[in-house]
Design a protein around this motif. Structure first.
Motif, PDB file in Angstrom:
ATOM      1  N   ILE A 120      28.530  10.871 -20.169  1.00 46.88           N
ATOM      2  CA  ILE A 120      28.141  12.078 -19.439  1.00 46.88           C
ATOM      3  C   ILE A 120      27.695  11.688 -18.027  1.00 46.88           C
ATOM      4  O   ILE A 120      28.036  12.353 -17.040  1.00 46.88           O
ATOM      5  N   HIS A 121      26.952  10.585 -17.918  1.00 40.80           N
ATOM      6  CA  HIS A 121      26.557  10.108 -16.594  1.00 40.80           C
ATOM      7  C   HIS A 121      27.782   9.666 -15.794  1.00 40.80           C
ATOM      8  O   HIS A 121      27.878   9.927 -14.587  1.00 40.80           O
ATOM      9  N   ARG A 122      28.747   9.006 -16.449  1.00 41.00           N
ATOM     10  CA  ARG A 122      29.962   8.576 -15.766  1.00 41.00           C
ATOM     11  C   ARG A 122      30.725   9.755 -15.192  1.00 41.00           C
ATOM     12  O   ARG A 122      31.223   9.706 -14.067  1.00 41.00           O
ATOM     13  N   GLN A 123      30.828  10.836 -15.955  1.00 46.76           N
ATOM     14  CA  GLN A 123      31.659  11.958 -15.540  1.00 46.76           C
ATOM     15  C   GLN A 123      30.946  12.947 -14.626  1.00 46.76           C
ATOM     16  O   GLN A 123      31.597  13.646 -13.851  1.00 46.76           O
ATOM     17  N   THR A 124      29.627  13.039 -14.715  1.00 47.55           N
ATOM     18  CA  THR A 124      28.904  14.024 -13.915  1.00 47.55           C
ATOM     19  C   THR A 124      28.097  13.412 -12.786  1.00 47.55           C
ATOM     20  O   THR A 124      27.727  14.098 -11.833  1.00 47.55           O
ATOM     21  N   GLY A 125      27.803  12.105 -12.894  1.00 50.56           N
ATOM     22  CA  GLY A 125      26.948  11.463 -11.901  1.00 50.56           C
ATOM     23  C   GLY A 125      25.479  11.775 -12.107  1.00 50.56           C
ATOM     24  O   GLY A 125      24.638  11.408 -11.292  1.00 50.56           O
ATOM     25  N   THR A 126      25.174  12.456 -13.205  1.00 55.57           N
ATOM     26  CA  THR A 126      23.807  12.866 -13.512  1.00 55.57           C
ATOM     27  C   THR A 126      23.491  12.488 -14.947  1.00 55.57           C
ATOM     28  O   THR A 126      24.346  12.623 -15.822  1.00 55.57           O
ATOM     29  N   THR A 127      22.279  12.026 -15.202  1.00 54.97           N
ATOM     30  CA  THR A 127      21.913  11.680 -16.567  1.00 54.97           C
ATOM     31  C   THR A 127      21.758  12.951 -17.398  1.00 54.97           C
ATOM     32  O   THR A 127      21.526  14.039 -16.861  1.00 54.97           O
ATOM     33  N   THR A 128      21.868  12.797 -18.708  1.00 53.68           N
ATOM     34  CA  THR A 128      21.685  13.936 -19.600  1.00 53.68           C
ATOM     35  C   THR A 128      20.292  14.527 -19.439  1.00 53.68           C
ATOM     36  O   THR A 128      20.103  15.745 -19.493  1.00 53.68           O
ATOM     37  N   PHE A 129      19.301  13.662 -19.221  1.00 50.02           N
ATOM     38  CA  PHE A 129      17.931  14.109 -18.998  1.00 50.02           C
ATOM     39  C   PHE A 129      17.854  15.055 -17.805  1.00 50.02           C
ATOM     40  O   PHE A 129      17.242  16.128 -17.878  1.00 50.02           O
ATOM     41  N   GLU A 130      18.476  14.672 -16.689  1.00 48.63           N
ATOM     42  CA  GLU A 130      18.434  15.493 -15.484  1.00 48.63           C
ATOM     43  C   GLU A 130      19.209  16.785 -15.672  1.00 48.63           C
ATOM     44  O   GLU A 130      18.825  17.832 -15.125  1.00 48.63           O
ATOM     45  N   LEU A 131      20.308  16.746 -16.423  1.00 46.88           N
ATOM     46  CA  LEU A 131      21.078  17.963 -16.682  1.00 46.88           C
ATOM     47  C   LEU A 131      20.247  18.971 -17.468  1.00 46.88           C
ATOM     48  O   LEU A 131      20.229  20.163 -17.150  1.00 46.88           O
ATOM     49  N   ILE A 132      19.560  18.478 -18.503  1.00 47.51           N
ATOM     50  CA  ILE A 132      18.714  19.361 -19.304  1.00 47.51           C
ATOM     51  C   ILE A 132      17.573  19.891 -18.447  1.00 47.51           C
ATOM     52  O   ILE A 132      17.208  21.071 -18.514  1.00 47.51           O
ATOM     53  N   LYS A 133      17.014  19.018 -17.618  1.00 46.07           N
ATOM     54  CA  LYS A 133      15.914  19.424 -16.742  1.00 46.07           C
ATOM     55  C   LYS A 133      16.370  20.518 -15.788  1.00 46.07           C
ATOM     56  O   LYS A 133      15.636  21.475 -15.498  1.00 46.07           O
ATOM     57  N   GLU A 134      17.582  20.394 -15.277  1.00 45.09           N
ATOM     58  CA  GLU A 134      18.120  21.379 -14.342  1.00 45.09           C
ATOM     59  C   GLU A 134      18.423  22.700 -15.040  1.00 45.09           C
ATOM     60  O   GLU A 134      18.166  23.775 -14.499  1.00 45.09           O
ATOM     61  N   LEU A 135      18.978  22.612 -16.254  1.00 44.79           N
ATOM     62  CA  LEU A 135      19.380  23.825 -16.963  1.00 44.79           C
ATOM     63  C   LEU A 135      18.221  24.486 -17.685  1.00 44.79           C
ATOM     64  O   LEU A 135      18.229  25.699 -17.900  1.00 44.79           O
ATOM     65  N   ARG A 136      17.245  23.724 -18.104  1.00 41.47           N
ATOM     66  CA  ARG A 136      16.110  24.278 -18.838  1.00 41.47           C
ATOM     67  C   ARG A 136      14.829  24.088 -18.029  1.00 41.47           C
ATOM     68  O   ARG A 136      14.595  24.783 -17.078  1.00 41.47           O
ATOM     69  N   SER A 137      14.018  23.116 -18.377  1.00 41.10           N
ATOM     70  CA  SER A 137      12.790  22.843 -17.631  1.00 41.10           C
ATOM     71  C   SER A 137      12.434  21.374 -17.785  1.00 41.10           C
ATOM     72  O   SER A 137      12.917  20.694 -18.681  1.00 41.10           O
ATOM     73  N   GLY A 138      11.585  20.881 -16.887  1.00 37.78           N
ATOM     74  CA  GLY A 138      11.191  19.481 -16.934  1.00 37.78           C
ATOM     75  C   GLY A 138      10.512  19.116 -18.240  1.00 37.78           C
ATOM     76  O   GLY A 138      10.729  18.040 -18.790  1.00 37.78           O
ATOM     77  N   TRP A 139       9.680  20.007 -18.767  1.00 39.75           N
ATOM     78  CA  TRP A 139       8.974  19.725 -20.019  1.00 39.75           C
ATOM     79  C   TRP A 139       9.953  19.575 -21.167  1.00 39.75           C
ATOM     80  O   TRP A 139       9.836  18.668 -21.983  1.00 39.75           O
ATOM     81  N   ARG A 140      10.933  20.471 -21.237  1.00 41.45           N
ATOM     82  CA  ARG A 140      11.904  20.396 -22.325  1.00 41.45           C
ATOM     83  C   ARG A 140      12.732  19.110 -22.212  1.00 41.45           C
ATOM     84  O   ARG A 140      13.048  18.487 -23.219  1.00 41.45           O
ATOM     85  N   ALA A 141      13.073  18.718 -20.996  1.00 42.47           N
ATOM     86  CA  ALA A 141      13.828  17.477 -20.820  1.00 42.47           C
ATOM     87  C   ALA A 141      13.001  16.290 -21.299  1.00 42.47           C
ATOM     88  O   ALA A 141      13.521  15.379 -21.961  1.00 42.47           O
ATOM     89  N   PHE A 142      11.723  16.280 -20.963  1.00 41.27           N
ATOM     90  CA  PHE A 142      10.841  15.207 -21.410  1.00 41.27           C
ATOM     91  C   PHE A 142      10.763  15.201 -22.941  1.00 41.27           C
ATOM     92  O   PHE A 142      10.833  14.141 -23.577  1.00 41.27           O
ATOM     93  N   TRP A 143      10.615  16.371 -23.536  1.00 44.33           N
ATOM     94  CA  TRP A 143      10.496  16.476 -24.985  1.00 44.33           C
ATOM     95  C   TRP A 143      11.780  16.027 -25.678  1.00 44.33           C
ATOM     96  O   TRP A 143      11.754  15.287 -26.653  1.00 44.33           O
ATOM     97  N   PHE A 144      12.924  16.472 -25.161  1.00 43.61           N
ATOM     98  CA  PHE A 144      14.202  16.090 -25.748  1.00 43.61           C
ATOM     99  C   PHE A 144      14.405  14.586 -25.665  1.00 43.61           C
ATOM    100  O   PHE A 144      14.910  13.959 -26.585  1.00 43.61           O
ATOM    101  N   ASN A 145      14.005  13.999 -24.527  1.00 42.46           N
ATOM    102  CA  ASN A 145      14.174  12.560 -24.349  1.00 42.46           C
ATOM    103  C   ASN A 145      13.338  11.788 -25.359  1.00 42.46           C
ATOM    104  O   ASN A 145      13.805  10.810 -25.951  1.00 42.46           O
ATOM    105  N   ASN A 146      12.106  12.207 -25.583  1.00 40.49           N
ATOM    106  CA  ASN A 146      11.245  11.524 -26.548  1.00 40.49           C
ATOM    107  C   ASN A 146      11.747  11.717 -27.975  1.00 40.49           C
ATOM    108  O   ASN A 146      11.617  10.820 -28.811  1.00 40.49           O
TER     109      ASN A 146
END
Length: 225
Positions: free
Chosen positions: A137-163
């Protein structure tokens, strides 16, 4: 694995350009039609072809690991390609929406579509397949999955999903770097061979990858001193 579904986005990109061959003075001249304007051209675009090195394995175990990695990479790459397509389409659509409420409503529609369309399939991925998918996903978008989730949802949810993903040994912040990690180089090697064999539909990475530099570092056998 269900958290990876949030990076798959809606609407396909439209191809607006077309090429028509026109005969002129016994010479075939191509015209690119862009927004009603005809632009003549005589050059032919050719896809870049990499000369791939011969595969060499130190032993049977190394060969088996490559074969297993190839099977998993071929399985998850289409999801990463789809993520890149959907991300670009989503950004284009959101840029046309003026109100924050409209963007939020649209994002919810996308989320519902993503969950209904892809959740069941992505939940079936193994831990290793999930790790490969995050890298691709990072190769094809240039963005990590964490940042994509953060952009589409919220920073807290990205942090939670990552953990949550870390429980399964998957970091959503993982980047794809074939020059720094041998496994990433092997994944890139697998992709290039699959592109040339037409096993996978080629999609350029979001950033420059010097494949031959990777080959020089990882692919060539070490000379004994």
């Amino acid at each position: 694995m269900k958290y990876l579904v949030y990076i798959f986005l809606f609407f396909n990109l439209l191809v607006t350009a077309q090429v028509d061959p026109v005969k002129q003075d016994s010479t075939v001249v191509e015209y690119i039609i862009i927004d009603g304007d005809s632009i003549p051209r005589t050059a032919i675009d050719l896809d870049e072809v990499l000369v791939l090195p011969e595969l060499n394995f130190k032993n049977r175990d190394e060969r088996i690991r490559y074969i297993v990695l190839r099977r998993k990479t071929l399985k998850v790459y289409p999801y990463a390609k789809l993520a890149a397509d959907r991300l670009e389409s989503l950004k284009e659509r959101l840029s046309k929406l003026k109100r924050k409420s409209q963007k939020k409503r649209y994002a919810k529609v996308i989320q519902k579509y993503i969950e209904d369309e892809f959740s069941a399939e992505l939940k079936k991925l193994t831990k290793t397949e999930g790790q490969i998918l995050v890298k691709l996903i990072h190769r094809q978008t240039g963005t990590t999955t964490f940042e994509l989730i953060k952009e589409l949802r919220s920073g807290w949810r990205a942090f939670w999903f990552n953990n949550t993903a870390k429980v399964f040994d998957i970091s959503l912040k993982k980047e794809f770097s074939p020059i720094d990690e041998k496994e990433d180089y092997l994944i890139e090697d697998i992709l290039q061979r699959a592109f040339q064999n037409e096993q996978l539909e080629r999609q350029r990475p979001a950033f420059e990858i010097d494949f031959y530099a990777c080959v020089n570092k990882w692919g060539k056998p070490k000379t004994k001193k």
